[in-house]
Scaffold this active site. Structure first.
Site, mmCIF file in Angstrom:
data_model
loop_
_atom_site.group_PDB
_atom_site.id
_atom_site.type_symbol
_atom_site.label_atom_id
_atom_site.label_comp_id
_atom_site.label_asym_id
_atom_site.label_seq_id
_atom_site.Cartn_x
_atom_site.Cartn_y
_atom_site.Cartn_z
ATOM 1 N N CYS A 98 0.941 -1.278 -0.031
ATOM 2 C CA CYS A 98 0.033 -0.043 -0.068
ATOM 3 C C CYS A 98 0.900 1.158 -0.035
ATOM 4 C CB CYS A 98 -0.998 0.080 1.189
ATOM 5 S SG CYS A 98 -1.777 1.675 1.438
ATOM 6 N N CYS A 112 -0.081 3.959 2.648
ATOM 7 C CA CYS A 112 0.385 3.531 3.794
ATOM 8 C C CYS A 112 1.904 3.768 4.173
ATOM 9 C CB CYS A 112 0.104 2.064 4.280
ATOM 10 S SG CYS A 112 -1.500 1.735 3.944
ATOM 11 N N ASP A 137 35.538 20.234 -13.134
ATOM 12 C CA ASP A 137 34.326 21.196 -13.029
ATOM 13 C C ASP A 137 33.442 20.997 -12.113
ATOM 14 O OD1 ASP A 137 34.950 22.139 -15.983
ATOM 15 O OD2 ASP A 137 34.337 20.129 -16.822
ATOM 16 N N ASP A 148 33.397 16.984 -17.064
ATOM 17 C CA ASP A 148 34.090 15.646 -16.763
ATOM 18 C C ASP A 148 33.928 15.370 -15.313
ATOM 19 O OD1 ASP A 148 36.158 17.081 -15.447
ATOM 20 O OD2 ASP A 148 37.415 16.813 -17.129
ATOM 21 N N ASP A 200 31.325 21.916 -21.053
ATOM 22 C CA ASP A 200 33.058 22.170 -21.292
ATOM 23 C C ASP A 200 33.601 21.600 -22.214
ATOM 24 O OD1 ASP A 200 35.721 22.343 -19.986
ATOM 25 O OD2 ASP A 200 35.605 19.988 -19.886
#
Length: 703
Positions: free
Chosen positions: A13, A16, A601, A597, A404
């Site tokens: 459920c 629930c 970055d 990469d 990039d």
């Protein structure tokens, strides 16, 4: 802080599950609790770690689960203890099927033989108690505990009401068809769970560990770093490591989604989850199982459901208010029109009961998380890891994608393609000076120059080495000052030189403030990059490229690919500030994604609405820094990811429109006396089953 993990066996459920999660989050000492309805895993972060507190919290968790779902078995995975009696393991219980058959026979007898009077009532009532007794008990228990507005309460009130107004067959039929619907719903949920589990069935079962001359089959968790394992043909590689003996081809599709087997031999890295196809391999393990690639992937996908999509959060809130509104509307329908219109009370009570039967929002509460989890599971099979439903939904809203350059749009494999020399220097002398200048550099360009030189470098000849961020290197070689870098470096030092207009990256070299030559390093554009940018444009996504390379190189790459906006010669801090300006200047509600990469970055990946790391295969930094990880260097996976997101969103929207549409139509028909209990039951459980089956389409991914 410590984390406890439980399996809630038999939990079918979804509504629930939401209540259980909410109540456990309210336990004193619990930092955060997340319950994944799909895997039935409950993860609880506890603030303190003393044994008594952990025991108290565990007991409170069991009490909460038992109060809301008495039949659910609570298994503490750290102790493998269970509390309860239901070991169905997600299968449909046989006793429920028996109840339905017996109740159906008792229900049919008075209808077939057209019985009347007390005998008719007794058979219908017996049928009703057999099929609905458990629901009546649950409803009574929940009312005592203050949990009023749930499906058990709605079904109890609706069917008891039907008996009170003399509609015995309808009262039994509603409970009977509700239970049949629940049976089909449980089957649909269990099948969807199995589909997702099989999709992510990449966990290895064992490892062949070398102990002296013997080979022992062990659990992968028992293998230590530095141990040697044997992988036979057809076996999954259980842990990350380096091949020390043997040659083979490995099937990487479990991890990367790539269908072409990859050759491996001595010195090559192999990852857990790869399948060895033909040769015998000896592998030296370099990561424990908990840190291995397969563990990280499974952990990411299993935890993805804790990061709920905005649509999921909306539906959870909607369901909280929707059911009480329908209940009070039913009370209004039952009593106000008879008073005003002076009509028969039983007629309007019947309409109100239909209203109640329809109101349960199960179809939405179950099917929407299933849809998002299916999308995440399907994406992982193609080699795209998405860390949550929120990121999967956000991908559908991307209108700007920032790239990039190096290693993302280009291969990042640099090779010296040309050398120029001046002032009486030979090309070999220029390359030698450049190699000595770059020997300490970790940058791919520097490494390519050292590789092109190819001779041993005497580091004793080098003094006062220093890197100048975003410009290059200043170093003393054999007592001579050498400058090696981009044109900015030479201009800052007022050295006259001839600028090169070339596709590659140019390293300008000056010795004792005299320009002596340059080295041109070329980097290839990745296969599929041009098609990907073109496809993104068709999807209405604006493209931007940021790079530290010189403007000429960046512009030439951007031009070749058809990128909308290009920025070159950027220092790391410049990338962040330009990215900030892209976000602030953007109009509309679309998201900005950054593709890099994942290592160099990280600041921009973290700042983006969605950070996408390319080539995350085995890279911990990529997996940590980003929201989406593309496990290979295949740039075309970006459009695959966007299409998966789009498809998932469509499926989820279809379920919302379908479920609410059918419910509202039947609610309206019920209010005007045009719908029966039968239609009402279909509008509840029938819609749930159809919506769940529709959600499973998210698992099927076509690249």
């Amino acid at each position: 802080m410590t984390q406890k993990e439980f399996i809630l066996e038999g939990l079918n459920c979804a509504s629930c599950a939401g209540k259980i999660e909410k109540q456990i989050n309210g336990i004193n000492g619990v930092e955060e609790a997340t319950l994944d309805f799909i895997s039935k895993k409950l993860k609880v972060k506890v603030k303190v770690e003393d044994e008594n507190t952990l025991k108290r919290i565990s007991n409170e968790i069991i009490d909460i689960v038992k109060a809301l779902e008495p039949h659910v078995d609570v298994i503490d995975t750290s102790k493998e203890e269970s509390h309860g009696h239901d070991h169905t393991h997600g299968e449909v219980k046989k006793e429920n099927v028996v109840k339905i058959i017996v109740a159906s026979i008792l229900f049919a007898i008075p209808l077939i033989f057209k019985m009347e009077g007390i005998s008719k009532f007794i058979l219908f009532f017996a049928s009703y108690l057999i099929v609905g007794g458990e629901i009546l008990l649950r409803a009574a228990n929940n009312i005592v505990k203050g949990q009023v507005f749930d499906e058990n309460f709605l079904m109890a009130i609706a069917t008891i009401g039907a008996f009170i107004i003399g509609e015995y067959p309808e009262g039994v039929a509603v409970m009977l068809f509700y239970q049949i619907g629940e049976l089909f719903q449980d089957l649909a949920v269990n099948n969807s769970r199995k589909s997702i589990k099989s999709l992510l069935d990449i966990r290895p079962d064992y490892a062949n560990l070398m102990k002296g001359e013997d080979l022992v089959k062990v659990d992968p968790n028992e293998v230590e770093i530095g141990d040697y394992i044997i992988v036979r043909p057809g076996e999954k590689i259980p842990l990350d490591g380096i091949v020390t003996e043997g040659n083979s081809f490995v099937d990487t599709s479990n991890i990367t989604g790539e269908s072409v087997p990859r050759p491996v031999g001595k010195g090559d890295t192999v990852l857990s989850g790869f399948v060895n196809t033909n040769g015998l391999l000896t592998v030296e393990v370099n990561k424990k199982f908990g840190e291995s690639t397969v563990s990280k992937i499974l952990d990411l996908v299993e935890n993805a459901s804790s990061k709920k999509a905005p649509t999921e959060n909306f539906i959870t809130k909607f369901a909280r208010y929707y059911t009480p509104v329908v209940v009070f509307s039913a009370i209004f329908i039952a009593f106000i029109p008879p008073l005003i219109l002076k009509q028969e009370l039983s007629h309007w009570v019947y309409r109100a009961l239909i209203f109640l039967v329809i109101s349960c929002p199960c179809a939405l509460v179950i099917s929407i998380p299933l849809g998002f989890f299916g999308g995440i599971g399907g994406a992982s099979k193609t080699g795209i890891l998405i860390k949550g439903g929120n990121y999967l939904e956000a991908l559908n809203e991307v209108d700007t994608m920032v790239f990039d350059k190096t290693g993302t749009l280009t291969k990042g494999v640099f090779k010296v393609s040309e050398i120029e020399s001046y002032e009486g220097y030979t090309k070999d002398e220029v390359l030698e000076i450049a190699a000595y200048g770059e020997v300490f550099s970790n940058h791919p360009i520097g490494k390519s120059i050292v590789e092109a030189y190819g001779k041993e470098i005497d580091k004793n000849r080098i003094e006062d080495y220093k890197e100048i961020a975003g410009k290059g290197i200043e170093v003393i070689i054999d007592g001579n000052k050498v400058l090696l870098g981009n044109r900015k470096l030479l201009k800052d030092n007022k050295i006259s030189f001839t600028e090169k207009d070339t596709y590659g990256t140019v390293a300008y070299i000056a010795r004792n403030n005299q320009y002596i030559g340059n080295v041109i390093i070329s980097d290839e554009i990745k296969a599929g990059a041009e098609d990907t940018i073109s496809e993104l444009k068709k999807l209405g996504v604006k493209t931007v490229m940021l790079s530290g390379d010189n403007k000429q190189v960046v512009e030439k790459v951007g031009e070749a690919l058809g990128i909308d906006s290009i920025y070159g010669e950027l220092l790391p801090q410049d990338k962040v500030s330009i990215f900030e300006s892209i976000i602030t200047e953007k109009t509309g509600k679309g998201k900005v994604a950054f593709v890099g990469d994942g290592v160099n970055d990280a600041p921009v990946l973290a700042r983006a609405d969605i950070g996408i790391a390319m080539g995350g295969l085995g890279s911990d930094a990529a997996i940590e820094a980003s929201d989406v990880v593309i496990m290979t260097d295949s740039i075309n996976k970006l459009t695959t990811g966007l299409k998966i997101s789009n498809k998932t969103k469509k499926i989820v929207t279809q379920n919302i429109v379908f479920a609410l549409g059918i419910k509202l139509i039947v609610l309206a028909l019920g209010a005007f006396g045009k719908a029966t209990m039968w239609e009402a039951v279909f509008a509840d459980v029938g819609v749930s089953v159809i919506a769940i089956m529709n959600s499973m389409r998210a698992l099927k991914i076509k690249e």
